[in-house]
Enzyme design. Structure first.
Site, PDB file in Angstrom:
ATOM      1  N   ARG A 275      16.197   1.329  -5.927  1.00  0.00           N
ATOM      2  CA  ARG A 275      16.843   0.256  -5.066  1.00  0.00           C
ATOM      3  C   ARG A 275      16.863  -0.945  -5.599  1.00  0.00           C
ATOM      4  NH1 ARG A 275      13.499  -0.139   0.543  1.00  0.00           N
ATOM      5  NH2 ARG A 275      11.795  -0.561  -0.844  1.00  0.00           N
TER       6      ARG A 275
ATOM      7  N   ARG B  64      12.564  -5.154  -6.512  1.00  0.00           N
ATOM      8  CA  ARG B  64      11.519  -5.558  -5.905  1.00  0.00           C
ATOM      9  C   ARG B  64      10.220  -5.164  -6.868  1.00  0.00           C
ATOM     10  NH1 ARG B  64      12.013  -3.800   0.303  1.00  0.00           N
ATOM     11  NH2 ARG B  64       9.500  -3.280  -0.130  1.00  0.00           N
TER      12      ARG B  64
ATOM     13  N   ARG C 139       2.191   3.244  -1.825  1.00  0.00           N
ATOM     14  CA  ARG C 139       3.114   3.094  -0.382  1.00  0.00           C
ATOM     15  C   ARG C 139       3.023   4.301   0.346  1.00  0.00           C
ATOM     16  NH1 ARG C 139       7.953  -0.337  -2.351  1.00  0.00           N
ATOM     17  NH2 ARG C 139       8.450  -0.365  -0.083  1.00  0.00           N
TER      18      ARG C 139
ATOM     19  N   ARG D  61       3.206  -0.328  12.121  1.00  0.00           N
ATOM     20  CA  ARG D  61       2.897   0.585  10.847  1.00  0.00           C
ATOM     21  C   ARG D  61       1.519   1.090  10.974  1.00  0.00           C
ATOM     22  NH1 ARG D  61       6.645  -1.634   6.872  1.00  0.00           N
ATOM     23  NH2 ARG D  61       6.462  -0.417   5.018  1.00  0.00           N
TER      24      ARG D  61
ATOM     25  N   LYS E 187      15.356   2.861   6.258  1.00  0.00           N
ATOM     26  CA  LYS E 187      15.275   2.140   7.810  1.00  0.00           C
ATOM     27  C   LYS E 187      16.200   0.962   7.439  1.00  0.00           C
ATOM     28  CE  LYS E 187      10.935   1.495   7.332  1.00  0.00           C
ATOM     29  NZ  LYS E 187      10.774   2.388   5.995  1.00  0.00           N
TER      30      LYS E 187
HETATM   31  P1  ADP Z   1       9.789  -0.440   3.021  1.00  0.00           P
HETATM   32  O1  ADP Z   1      11.090  -1.039   2.412  1.00  0.00           O
HETATM   33  O2  ADP Z   1       9.363   0.390   1.950  1.00  0.00           O
HETATM   34  O3  ADP Z   1       9.905   0.229   4.255  1.00  0.00           O
HETATM   35  P2  ADP Z   1       8.677  -3.069   3.670  1.00  0.00           P
HETATM   36  O4  ADP Z   1       9.853  -3.980   3.056  1.00  0.00           O
HETATM   37  O5  ADP Z   1       8.887  -2.790   5.227  1.00  0.00           O
HETATM   38  O6  ADP Z   1       9.005  -1.738   2.710  1.00  0.00           O
HETATM   39  O7  ADP Z   1       7.414  -3.636   3.504  1.00  0.00           O
HETATM   40  C1  ADP Z   1       6.804  -4.104   2.114  1.00  0.00           C
HETATM   41  C2  ADP Z   1       5.510  -4.410   2.043  1.00  0.00           C
HETATM   42  O8  ADP Z   1       5.101  -5.385   3.224  1.00  0.00           O
HETATM   43  C3  ADP Z   1       4.486  -2.982   2.591  1.00  0.00           C
HETATM   44  O9  ADP Z   1       4.235  -2.357   1.577  1.00  0.00           O
HETATM   45  C4  ADP Z   1       3.258  -3.998   3.201  1.00  0.00           C
HETATM   46  O10 ADP Z   1       2.661  -4.296   2.026  1.00  0.00           O
HETATM   47  C5  ADP Z   1       3.820  -4.970   3.856  1.00  0.00           C
HETATM   48  N1  ADP Z   1       4.175  -4.800   5.258  1.00  0.00           N
HETATM   49  C6  ADP Z   1       5.202  -4.827   6.004  1.00  0.00           C
HETATM   50  N2  ADP Z   1       5.190  -4.352   7.120  1.00  0.00           N
HETATM   51  C7  ADP Z   1       4.019  -4.274   7.541  1.00  0.00           C
HETATM   52  C8  ADP Z   1       3.399  -3.736   8.588  1.00  0.00           C
HETATM   53  N3  ADP Z   1       4.137  -3.644   9.602  1.00  0.00           N
HETATM   54  N4  ADP Z   1       1.966  -3.913   8.537  1.00  0.00           N
HETATM   55  C9  ADP Z   1       1.210  -3.994   7.436  1.00  0.00           C
HETATM   56  N5  ADP Z   1       1.850  -4.357   6.440  1.00  0.00           N
HETATM   57  C10 ADP Z   1       3.403  -4.446   6.182  1.00  0.00           C
HETATM   58  P1  ADP Z   2      13.469   1.522   3.693  1.00  0.00           P
HETATM   59  O1  ADP Z   2      13.781   0.167   4.642  1.00  0.00           O
HETATM   60  O2  ADP Z   2      13.199   2.666   4.683  1.00  0.00           O
HETATM   61  O3  ADP Z   2      12.618   1.292   2.943  1.00  0.00           O
HETATM   62  P2  ADP Z   2      16.071   1.428   2.392  1.00  0.00           P
HETATM   63  O4  ADP Z   2      17.186   1.305   3.533  1.00  0.00           O
HETATM   64  O5  ADP Z   2      15.719  -0.099   1.780  1.00  0.00           O
HETATM   65  O6  ADP Z   2      14.800   2.027   3.027  1.00  0.00           O
HETATM   66  O7  ADP Z   2      16.642   2.330   1.287  1.00  0.00           O
HETATM   67  C1  ADP Z   2      15.979   2.749   0.055  1.00  0.00           C
HETATM   68  C2  ADP Z   2      16.760   2.972  -0.917  1.00  0.00           C
HETATM   69  O8  ADP Z   2      17.443   4.338  -0.819  1.00  0.00           O
HETATM   70  C3  ADP Z   2      18.000   1.751  -1.156  1.00  0.00           C
HETATM   71  O9  ADP Z   2      18.402   1.636  -2.276  1.00  0.00           O
HETATM   72  C4  ADP Z   2      19.173   2.686  -0.311  1.00  0.00           C
HETATM   73  O10 ADP Z   2      20.274   2.140  -0.849  1.00  0.00           O
HETATM   74  C5  ADP Z   2      18.902   4.102  -0.569  1.00  0.00           C
HETATM   75  N1  ADP Z   2      19.334   4.974   0.560  1.00  0.00           N
HETATM   76  C6  ADP Z   2      19.117   4.791   1.634  1.00  0.00           C
HETATM   77  N2  ADP Z   2      19.648   5.583   2.516  1.00  0.00           N
HETATM   78  C7  ADP Z   2      19.897   6.910   1.829  1.00  0.00           C
HETATM   79  C8  ADP Z   2      20.365   8.052   1.802  1.00  0.00           C
HETATM   80  N3  ADP Z   2      20.653   8.571   3.293  1.00  0.00           N
HETATM   81  N4  ADP Z   2      20.691   8.848   0.834  1.00  0.00           N
HETATM   82  C9  ADP Z   2      20.297   8.299  -0.554  1.00  0.00           C
HETATM   83  N5  ADP Z   2      19.818   7.020  -0.735  1.00  0.00           N
HETATM   84  C10 ADP Z   2      19.810   6.180   0.379  1.00  0.00           C
END
Ligand code: ADP
Ligand code: ADP
Length: 215
Positions: free
Chosen positions: A125, A158, A169, A86, A13
């Site tokens: 990541r 992270r 998660r 979420r 995302k």
């Molecule tokens: P990811 O990159 O895996 O999608 P995020 O950076 O979006 O993770 O979120 C990291 C953490 O922040 C989540 O595991 C949760 O604890 C909190 N968080 C983020 N967005 C939300 C939301 N919309 N509602 C509740 N908790 C959230």
């Molecule tokens: P999210 O915000 O949904 O948690 P991220 O954009 O942070 O996801 O991506 C999670 C990890 O996977 C990062 O290290 C990113 O570089 C890698 N990644 C993202 N898209 C792809 C893909 N299509 N194929 C392989 N690795 C990916």
């Protein structure tokens, strides 16, 4: 343009949002990034969110809804929501705020990835704590090992990208977040993207889909 990007943790995302905001000139409103900034600034919200984030649980809905509605109000050129809503309660809170403001979402993009691909994406990541840039030790390497391409300094892993927390998660995603797609299905056009492909191919599919939906 107002967009929502849905998908499990590690779906890509953040990576795809960065490309969408560059192309469309809209704001990237990532709930995770905003929470991490609150924590870094030592605010009350940041300290309330800390234990939930570190264990892979969701931060309570009322805190998140207020935080995100506040960010949306400031995004005058449009936005893409990343990581919000979420839960169905958050989606209802967003609906209410949009309808009060006489606004609507233009499109929802759902990135689909099997659980089996997610663990290695998230444990590999690496993130820039300064600019929020996202890299991967194999899939998206920085130009200089361990350093942000924008010259910000060292990349970090992270604390919630360790295998145990990632498993939590994913569990949280299936139990509480997956239902958000069903909530929206009847209300908005949902653009479903196969995100289990090369990063650039996913971007090409997202752009193509948005062009057909948002006219
Ligand atoms: P990811 O990159 O895996 O999608 P995020 O950076 O979006 O993770 O979120 C990291 C953490 O922040 C989540 O595991 C949760 O604890 C909190 N968080 C983020 N967005 C939300 C939301 N919309 N509602 C509740 N908790 C959230
Ligand atoms: P999210 O915000 O949904 O948690 P991220 O954009 O942070 O996801 O991506 C999670 C990890 O996977 C990062 O290290 C990113 O570089 C890698 N990644 C993202 N898209 C792809 C893909 N299509 N194929 C392989 N690795 C990916």
């Amino acid at each position: 343009m107002r967009l929502i990007l849905l998908g499990p943790p590690g779906a890509g995302k953040g990576t795809q949002c960065k490309r969408v905001v560059e192309k469309y000139g809209i704001a990237h409103l990532s709930s995770g990034d905003i929470l991490r900034a609150e924590r870094a600034a030592g605010t009350e919200l940041g300290s309330k969110a800390q234990s939930y984030m570190d264990s892979g649980a969701l931060v309570p809905d009322d805190l998140i809804i207020d935080m995100m509605i506040g960010a949306i109000k400031k995004a005058s050129t449009g936005y893409v929501l990343d990581g919000f809503p979420r839960t169905v309660v958050q989606a209802e809170g967003l609906d209410q705020a949009l309808s009060n403001a006489g606004e609507k979402i233009d499109a929802i993009v759902e990135l689909q990835v099997p659980d089996s691909a997610i663990l290695s994406r998230m444990t590999g990541r690496r993130s820039c704590p300064v600019c929020g840039g996202v890299y991967h030790v194999e899939n998206l390497k920085p130009k200089i090992d361990g350093q942000c391409d924008k010259g910000c300094g060292p990349l970090v892993q992270r604390k919630d990208d360790t295998p145990d927390v990632v498993k939590n998660r994913l569990k949280t995603y299936h139990e509480q977040t997956a239902a958000v797609v069903g909530y929206y299905e009847d209300k908005f056009p949902i653009l479903t993207i196969n995100a289990d492909q090369d990063i650039d191919k996913v971007t090409a599919d997202v752009f193509k889909g948005l062009e057909s939906l948002v006219r």
